[in-house]
Design a protein around this motif. Structure first.
Motif, PDB file in Angstrom:
ATOM      1  N   VAL A   1       3.532   1.666 -10.033  1.00  0.00           N
ATOM      2  CA  VAL A   1       2.753   2.043  -9.348  1.00  0.00           C
ATOM      3  C   VAL A   1       1.593   1.303  -9.433  1.00  0.00           C
ATOM      4  CG1 VAL A   1       1.091   4.127  -9.123  1.00  0.00           C
ATOM      5  CG2 VAL A   1       3.329   4.465 -10.094  1.00  0.00           C
ATOM      6  N   VAL A   2       1.279   0.665 -10.427  1.00  0.00           N
ATOM      7  CA  VAL A   2       0.159  -0.169 -10.573  1.00  0.00           C
ATOM      8  C   VAL A   2       0.297  -1.375  -9.584  1.00  0.00           C
ATOM      9  CG1 VAL A   2      -1.141  -1.906 -11.963  1.00  0.00           C
ATOM     10  CG2 VAL A   2      -0.665   0.162 -12.798  1.00  0.00           C
ATOM     11  N   ALA A   3       1.527  -1.835  -9.774  1.00  0.00           N
ATOM     12  CA  ALA A   3       1.887  -2.986  -8.838  1.00  0.00           C
ATOM     13  C   ALA A   3       1.787  -2.500  -7.340  1.00  0.00           C
ATOM     14  CB  ALA A   3       3.451  -3.346  -9.084  1.00  0.00           C
ATOM     15  N   LEU A   4       2.195  -1.574  -6.949  1.00  0.00           N
ATOM     16  CA  LEU A   4       2.155  -1.212  -5.656  1.00  0.00           C
ATOM     17  C   LEU A   4       0.658  -0.976  -5.304  1.00  0.00           C
ATOM     18  CD1 LEU A   4       3.795  -0.404  -3.141  1.00  0.00           C
ATOM     19  CD2 LEU A   4       3.973   2.023  -4.190  1.00  0.00           C
ATOM     20  N   VAL A   5      -0.199  -0.384  -6.125  1.00  0.00           N
ATOM     21  CA  VAL A   5      -1.383  -0.104  -5.485  1.00  0.00           C
ATOM     22  C   VAL A   5      -2.157  -1.403  -5.377  1.00  0.00           C
ATOM     23  CG1 VAL A   5      -3.671   0.312  -6.466  1.00  0.00           C
ATOM     24  CG2 VAL A   5      -2.030   2.079  -6.935  1.00  0.00           C
ATOM     25  N   ILE A   6      -1.804  -2.615  -6.088  1.00  0.00           N
ATOM     26  CA  ILE A   6      -2.413  -4.037  -5.884  1.00  0.00           C
ATOM     27  C   ILE A   6      -1.712  -4.357  -4.792  1.00  0.00           C
ATOM     28  CG2 ILE A   6      -2.511  -6.230  -7.076  1.00  0.00           C
ATOM     29  CD1 ILE A   6      -2.460  -4.861  -9.740  1.00  0.00           C
ATOM     30  N   LEU A   7      -0.477  -4.377  -4.446  1.00  0.00           N
ATOM     31  CA  LEU A   7       0.073  -5.088  -3.285  1.00  0.00           C
ATOM     32  C   LEU A   7      -0.504  -4.355  -2.229  1.00  0.00           C
ATOM     33  CD1 LEU A   7       2.335  -6.739  -2.095  1.00  0.00           C
ATOM     34  CD2 LEU A   7       3.736  -4.648  -2.094  1.00  0.00           C
ATOM     35  N   LEU A   8      -0.890  -3.007  -1.757  1.00  0.00           N
ATOM     36  CA  LEU A   8      -1.406  -2.478  -0.761  1.00  0.00           C
ATOM     37  C   LEU A   8      -2.765  -2.821  -0.397  1.00  0.00           C
ATOM     38  CD1 LEU A   8       0.526   1.123  -1.101  1.00  0.00           C
ATOM     39  CD2 LEU A   8       0.976  -0.705   0.547  1.00  0.00           C
TER      40      LEU A   8
ATOM     41  N   ALA B   1      -0.647   6.285  12.287  1.00  0.00           N
ATOM     42  CA  ALA B   1      -1.065   5.525  11.168  1.00  0.00           C
ATOM     43  C   ALA B   1      -1.731   4.335  11.577  1.00  0.00           C
ATOM     44  CB  ALA B   1       0.405   5.035  10.441  1.00  0.00           C
ATOM     45  N   ASP B   2      -2.605   3.735  10.626  1.00  0.00           N
ATOM     46  CA  ASP B   2      -3.255   2.421  10.916  1.00  0.00           C
ATOM     47  C   ASP B   2      -3.474   1.888   9.503  1.00  0.00           C
ATOM     48  OD1 ASP B   2      -5.772   3.867   9.770  1.00  0.00           O
ATOM     49  OD2 ASP B   2      -5.595   4.915  11.713  1.00  0.00           O
ATOM     50  N   TRP B   3      -4.459   0.882   9.496  1.00  0.00           N
ATOM     51  CA  TRP B   3      -4.635   0.198   8.188  1.00  0.00           C
ATOM     52  C   TRP B   3      -5.114   1.287   7.229  1.00  0.00           C
ATOM     53  CZ3 TRP B   3      -2.196  -3.917   6.563  1.00  0.00           C
ATOM     54  CH2 TRP B   3      -1.679  -4.626   7.454  1.00  0.00           C
ATOM     55  N   TYR B   4      -5.986   2.121   7.570  1.00  0.00           N
ATOM     56  CA  TYR B   4      -6.521   3.066   6.651  1.00  0.00           C
ATOM     57  C   TYR B   4      -5.275   4.198   6.070  1.00  0.00           C
ATOM     58  CZ  TYR B   4     -10.959   1.124   7.881  1.00  0.00           C
ATOM     59  OH  TYR B   4     -11.979   0.044   8.165  1.00  0.00           O
ATOM     60  N   THR B   5      -4.246   4.271   6.705  1.00  0.00           N
ATOM     61  CA  THR B   5      -3.345   4.988   6.126  1.00  0.00           C
ATOM     62  C   THR B   5      -2.754   4.531   4.676  1.00  0.00           C
ATOM     63  OG1 THR B   5      -2.315   5.343   8.414  1.00  0.00           O
ATOM     64  CG2 THR B   5      -0.905   5.491   6.483  1.00  0.00           C
ATOM     65  N   LEU B   6      -2.842   3.068   4.432  1.00  0.00           N
ATOM     66  CA  LEU B   6      -2.549   2.514   3.198  1.00  0.00           C
ATOM     67  C   LEU B   6      -3.686   3.013   2.226  1.00  0.00           C
ATOM     68  CD1 LEU B   6      -0.974   0.685   5.000  1.00  0.00           C
ATOM     69  CD2 LEU B   6      -1.418  -1.210   3.525  1.00  0.00           C
ATOM     70  N   SER B   7      -4.977   3.254   2.569  1.00  0.00           N
ATOM     71  CA  SER B   7      -6.014   3.739   1.608  1.00  0.00           C
ATOM     72  C   SER B   7      -5.479   5.288   1.403  1.00  0.00           C
ATOM     73  CB  SER B   7      -7.294   3.896   2.250  1.00  0.00           C
ATOM     74  OG  SER B   7      -7.752   2.481   2.505  1.00  0.00           O
ATOM     75  N   HIS B   8      -5.118   5.973   2.131  1.00  0.00           N
ATOM     76  CA  HIS B   8      -4.828   7.469   2.088  1.00  0.00           C
ATOM     77  C   HIS B   8      -3.308   7.454   0.906  1.00  0.00           C
ATOM     78  CE1 HIS B   8      -7.700   9.386   4.425  1.00  0.00           C
ATOM     79  NE2 HIS B   8      -7.552   8.482   5.252  1.00  0.00           N
ATOM     80  N   PHE B   9      -2.475   6.506   1.127  1.00  0.00           N
ATOM     81  CA  PHE B   9      -1.315   6.351   0.353  1.00  0.00           C
ATOM     82  C   PHE B   9      -1.853   5.817  -1.073  1.00  0.00           C
ATOM     83  CE2 PHE B   9       2.760   4.624  -0.950  1.00  0.00           C
ATOM     84  CZ  PHE B   9       3.500   5.484  -0.698  1.00  0.00           C
ATOM     85  N   VAL B  10      -2.442   5.198  -1.021  1.00  0.00           N
ATOM     86  CA  VAL B  10      -3.191   4.912  -2.510  1.00  0.00           C
ATOM     87  C   VAL B  10      -3.715   5.737  -3.156  1.00  0.00           C
ATOM     88  CG1 VAL B  10      -4.791   3.229  -3.563  1.00  0.00           C
ATOM     89  CG2 VAL B  10      -3.076   2.183  -2.033  1.00  0.00           C
ATOM     90  N   HIS B  11      -4.625   6.504  -2.433  1.00  0.00           N
ATOM     91  CA  HIS B  11      -5.323   7.761  -2.995  1.00  0.00           C
ATOM     92  C   HIS B  11      -4.179   8.652  -3.632  1.00  0.00           C
ATOM     93  CE1 HIS B  11      -7.281  11.901  -2.120  1.00  0.00           C
ATOM     94  NE2 HIS B  11      -6.799  11.807  -3.269  1.00  0.00           N
ATOM     95  N   GLY B  12      -2.877   8.708  -3.126  1.00  0.00           N
ATOM     96  CA  GLY B  12      -1.754   9.494  -3.890  1.00  0.00           C
ATOM     97  C   GLY B  12      -1.458   8.925  -4.942  1.00  0.00           C
ATOM     98  N   LEU B  13      -1.082   7.773  -4.804  1.00  0.00           N
ATOM     99  CA  LEU B  13      -0.692   6.879  -6.148  1.00  0.00           C
ATOM    100  C   LEU B  13      -1.540   6.995  -7.072  1.00  0.00           C
ATOM    101  CD1 LEU B  13       0.633   3.547  -4.277  1.00  0.00           C
ATOM    102  CD2 LEU B  13       2.012   5.489  -4.847  1.00  0.00           C
ATOM    103  N   LEU B  14      -2.839   6.947  -7.103  1.00  0.00           N
ATOM    104  CA  LEU B  14      -4.128   7.121  -7.921  1.00  0.00           C
ATOM    105  C   LEU B  14      -4.090   8.364  -8.650  1.00  0.00           C
ATOM    106  CD1 LEU B  14      -6.972   5.048  -6.418  1.00  0.00           C
ATOM    107  CD2 LEU B  14      -5.322   3.984  -8.099  1.00  0.00           C
TER     108      LEU B  14
END
Length: 202
Positions: free
Chosen positions: A150-157, A57-70
């Motif tokens: 989900v929207v709030a989590l995307v914005i936060l991340l 994991a690294d900071w780009y992990t958040l981008s992949h997590f956001v991908h799943g949320l989106l």
């Protein structure tokens, strides 16, 4: 009555095979199984480290997590009434497709053309498979959460990643599609490896 269970089992199998496909494809293309440093660690805290995109994991992990949320958020918005099977299928397909397409010469060259990612060699097999699994984790979480959360989590991340690491899914997309010098200067301001006119690895 058994059909939903059959579909779910097949989707889980497809998700597993997707991870296998990512690993085998990247290994066949010459990506290292793990970081060439010779060890595995959970977190890499700098996007400017040579070990970034090489561990779990690294900071780009958040981008992949956001991908799943989106996938869930946009899927439900674009296709009202879409169910778990459709969304899960979309997550698997887009997740596998991105991890493989990302490592084509064309996409790697796009990354290298952006100053922040000069020297980017692609992910280790471990990191790419982990990114895919992080994306699926984001998908499963989004499916059970209220869309507002989900929207709030995307914005936060996204905000957290942008402020702390100076990159995020939105910023990566922006700088690949329409590079802005002011944004690049802001990102590079915290790069400990920066040499004027010769920025270093992703």
């Amino acid at each position: 009555m058994r059909q939903p269970h059959v579909y779910l089992a097949l989707l889980h199998l497809a998700a597993f095979l997707g991870a296998v496909a990512i690993g085998l494809t990247l290994y066949h293309w010459g990506q290292p199984l793990i970081c060439t440093c010779g060890y595995v660690q959970f977190w890499v805290g700098s996007i400017f480290s040579n070990e970034n995109s090489q561990h779990i994991a690294d900071w780009y992990t958040l981008s992949h997590f956001v991908h799943g949320l989106l996938i869930v958020l946009l899927g439900r918005w674009l296709v009202p009434g879409v169910g778990f099977v459709g969304l899960y299928s979309a997550a698997i397909i887009t997740g596998v497709a991105w991890e493989i397409i990302e490592h084509t010469d064309w996409v790697l060259d796009l990354f290298r053309a952006a100053t922040l990612y000069q020297g980017y060699r692609g992910d280790s097999v471990l990191n790419a498979v982990a990114d895919y699994l992080w994306m699926l984790s984001g998908f499963f979480l989004a499916f059970v959460l209220n869309p507002i959360w989900v929207v709030a989590l995307v914005i936060l991340l996204e905000v957290n990643s942008a402020v702390v690491a100076r990159d995020s899914l939105a910023l990566t997309t922006l700088m690949l599609v329409y590079p802005i010098e002011a944004v690049d200067d802001w990102q590079q301001a915290i790069n400990p490896n920066r040499i004027p006119g010769n920025e270093q690895d992703k």
